[in-house]
Scaffold this active site. Sequence first.
Site, PDB file in Angstrom:
ATOM      1  N   GLU A   1       0.795  -1.230  -0.145  1.00 32.38           N
ATOM      2  CA  GLU A   1       0.104   0.149   0.130  1.00 32.38           C
ATOM      3  C   GLU A   1       0.901   1.275  -0.028  1.00 32.38           C
ATOM      4  O   GLU A   1       0.587   2.007   0.630  1.00 32.38           O
ATOM      5  CB  GLU A   1      -1.053  -0.077   1.448  1.00 32.38           C
ATOM      6  CG  GLU A   1      -1.987  -1.341   1.048  1.00 32.38           C
ATOM      7  CD  GLU A   1      -3.017  -1.063   2.261  1.00 32.38           C
ATOM      8  OE1 GLU A   1      -2.714  -0.504   3.443  1.00 32.38           O
ATOM      9  OE2 GLU A   1      -4.108  -1.722   2.042  1.00 32.38           O
TER      10      GLU A   1
ATOM     11  N   GLU B   1     -12.226  -1.684  12.300  1.00 35.94           N
ATOM     12  CA  GLU B   1     -12.206  -0.989  10.799  1.00 35.94           C
ATOM     13  C   GLU B   1     -13.545  -1.525  10.028  1.00 35.94           C
ATOM     14  O   GLU B   1     -14.095  -0.529   9.300  1.00 35.94           O
ATOM     15  CB  GLU B   1     -10.957  -1.245   9.978  1.00 35.94           C
ATOM     16  CG  GLU B   1     -10.882  -0.606   8.743  1.00 35.94           C
ATOM     17  CD  GLU B   1      -9.462  -0.687   8.027  1.00 35.94           C
ATOM     18  OE1 GLU B   1      -8.719  -1.437   8.656  1.00 35.94           O
ATOM     19  OE2 GLU B   1      -9.526  -0.538   6.879  1.00 35.94           O
TER      20      GLU B   1
ATOM     21  N   ASP C   1      -8.350  -8.992   4.483  1.00 35.70           N
ATOM     22  CA  ASP C   1      -8.112  -7.901   5.326  1.00 35.70           C
ATOM     23  C   ASP C   1      -9.334  -7.683   6.586  1.00 35.70           C
ATOM     24  O   ASP C   1      -9.953  -6.691   6.518  1.00 35.70           O
ATOM     25  CB  ASP C   1      -8.334  -6.352   4.763  1.00 35.70           C
ATOM     26  CG  ASP C   1      -7.627  -5.288   5.493  1.00 35.70           C
ATOM     27  OD1 ASP C   1      -7.111  -5.758   6.357  1.00 35.70           O
ATOM     28  OD2 ASP C   1      -7.650  -4.285   4.868  1.00 35.70           O
TER      29      ASP C   1
HETATM   30  O1  GCW Z   1      -6.945  -2.714   6.166  1.00 39.66           O
HETATM   31  C1  GCW Z   1      -5.892  -1.895   5.741  1.00 39.66           C
HETATM   32  C2  GCW Z   1      -6.177  -0.515   6.437  1.00 39.66           C
HETATM   33  C3  GCW Z   1      -5.066   0.280   6.261  1.00 39.66           C
HETATM   34  C4  GCW Z   1      -3.951  -0.224   6.944  1.00 39.66           C
HETATM   35  C5  GCW Z   1      -3.507  -1.733   6.303  1.00 39.66           C
HETATM   36  C6  GCW Z   1      -2.523  -2.456   7.022  1.00 39.66           C
HETATM   37  C7  GCW Z   1      -2.380   0.466   8.241  1.00 39.66           C
HETATM   38  O2  GCW Z   1      -7.351   0.024   5.509  1.00 39.66           O
HETATM   39  O3  GCW Z   1      -5.597   1.364   6.956  1.00 39.66           O
HETATM   40  O4  GCW Z   1      -2.865   0.590   7.219  1.00 39.66           O
HETATM   41  O5  GCW Z   1      -4.673  -2.405   6.394  1.00 39.66           O
HETATM   42  O6  GCW Z   1      -2.947  -3.294   7.715  1.00 39.66           O
HETATM   43  O7  GCW Z   1      -1.355  -1.934   6.726  1.00 39.66           O
END
Ligand code: GCW
Length: 726
Positions: free
Chosen positions: A312, A414, A386
Amino acid sequence: MIQPLKIKTNCLFIVFLLISNALFSMGNGYDLWLDYRKISDDALLRAYRDQVQAIHLGEGSETLRAIQKELNMGLGRLLDREVVFGHYGDKENMLVVSMLAHLPNELKGYIDGSKLNKEGYAIKSIRQEGRSYVLVTSNDELGLLYGTFHFLRLLQMHSPLDGLDIEESPKVDIRMLNHWDNLDRTVERGYSGFSIWNWHTLPDYIDQRYIDYARANASIGINGTALTNVNANGLILTPQYLEKVKALADVFRPYGIKVYLTARFSAPIEIGGLETADPLDPKVIQWWKDKVAEIYKHIPDFGGFLVKANSEGQPGPQNYGRTHLDGANLLADALAPFQGVVIWRAFVYSEHDPTDRAKQAYSEFVPDDGKYRDNVLIQVKNGAIDFQPREPFHPMFGAMPQTPLMMEFQITKEYLGFATHLVYLPKLFEEVLQSDSYSKGKGSYVAKVIDGSLDHKKLTGMAGVANIGTDANWTGHPFGQADWYGFGRLAWDPYLDSGTIANEWLRCTFTNDINFVEPVRKMMLESREAVVNYMTPLGLHHMFDTGHHYGPGPWVDNLSRPEWNPVYYHKADAQGIGFDRTSTGSNALAQYAPEVEKRFSNLDTCPEEYLLWFHHLPWDHQLRNGRTLWDGLGMKYQQGVDQVRTMIQTWEEMEPYVDEFRHHQVSQLLDIQLKEAKWWRDACMLYFQTYSKMDFPKEMEKPENTLEYYKSLQFPFAPGIRPTWN
Ligand code: GCW
């Protein structure tokens, strides 16, 4: 060294009790599960007072002082009287809290220390010549701290003190929180206010919260904390910030909590003035060695680095044509002389890799099994996508027998309704830990991968992404505290069941009244299935609105990276819905052991809760209850809404047992939860109907708004959004 001492009743102590009682009656939840309410049962109170006529506290250092403070406060409040410290033999009945090595001779021999590991402890009731002792003992001071908290919990839960014979040792080495806290005090995916780390006033100002944070964590066995966001900022490694980190480490040390930092892979460039961060470059290697040595000068027991690399947008070794292995081993070599570890995250997926995102972490890491240095742990999220309301366990668990694999759970919600919804997460954690990976045949539970017993791992760990912030009660939702509590308990013992944990938490946090504990425990245990039903039933996943992940957005299809779009995951079309991960599709199932692959591939044996995770099925596919998939979806969404209604009803009936403040707080939050559950049901079903073209099942209530309305909703300031990529 601490000498046993006697604390006299004095005005200060009475004032302290008055203040602490006043704070409790406000019921703001700040005290968490450590509110140490006075024992409400008179007979029990008398029995406890009679047993703890005085405390013999052994010798030790700063941890023993922390123990002494906790006993003083805890017993002072629970027994509502002055706490007396004295010597063994001073009183007939005593509490003895002492490491094995320092036990009075008469009490030696009751406990076999070889059965306890470094952090383990024993609690035992002993009768001796008409005298009665409760003995809390351990090999090491930290065990004594954990034993003390356990003893206090027994009182909080109104447990009898006769016949105690408890031996406990943690099953996992590293039990840590991961804070996604930024240096500007925003918290990525944080829904409980701002970061509790006030970098501006550190190192000189030590907020009482830091101490209470350490106490709370120690009470559930957490022994590590990564202070900063994995989307890291190199500044944390500069001298100015290391001084602040040191101040926190000093506060946490007596409570057995080590500090870890997130290392930004490009830090050698950003704060080191180098031109590259190539892990094989000698200057880069030297830079990390020097940096690590500098950190250990400040913090001699520094835990190590937590790293998100090439994920990311974060920099990493692949920027230089190197691998995750190169990157992890670079940092491991720098940390090894100081016994530090590298926790390298497996949450990687690439925008340039067209293969199913669920497959990418496994493909990246598994081939290098056995090549990582001994002080590297690979931290794997519980599922391959995730932190969804429900995911099958990650196929990496069981697939790397020669590499320590650490579990990463998300305690912050989240994807489960932020800090607004009551969803008891230990139920989710338990489901993952009890999944059978079959990697070494039947019974190869994920819990055994995590505690290392499956492959005789030397280093083990479990991390939870914290849900803590500056809110008065730390977690926003009063029940969010149970997720923090439960995470710690499961990190200590991954085989605990979530019902037991809920029982403990409720009794310590609210009341021992069974008329409260039982219905609320039931409500908590069912809450996880409720959220799955009203958000992502039957294996659907990642249908959250863009960026902030607040509310449904199954229609989102315009984000730059394909795998960021919900349509990538549900694949609804005129024929049907779901992600085919069998051999006719992405074949992600081949990453599991053959028994698991077979079970999930076959429609007759695939659990329906994973159906659309692994299969793309026609709308009229027949479910086990004889109804079509389409009807089944609608019914699940409806069930989720109805479950929230039941929760509301249960909670209403709890009014007599809870302080007004928290009762009202939870009532309001449950009302929002109901509103949002309906929103999920209506938005998703209306959207899917544009493909299925079928009528809603008769069991489903009529949607409250149109699809256009739901699509038009915008939330530019939803909390917890990632402020920047760095
Ligand atoms: O799920 C995603 C989140 C990000 C997060 C990423 C991760 C810290 O939306 O906000 O970043 O996972 O776990 O690295």
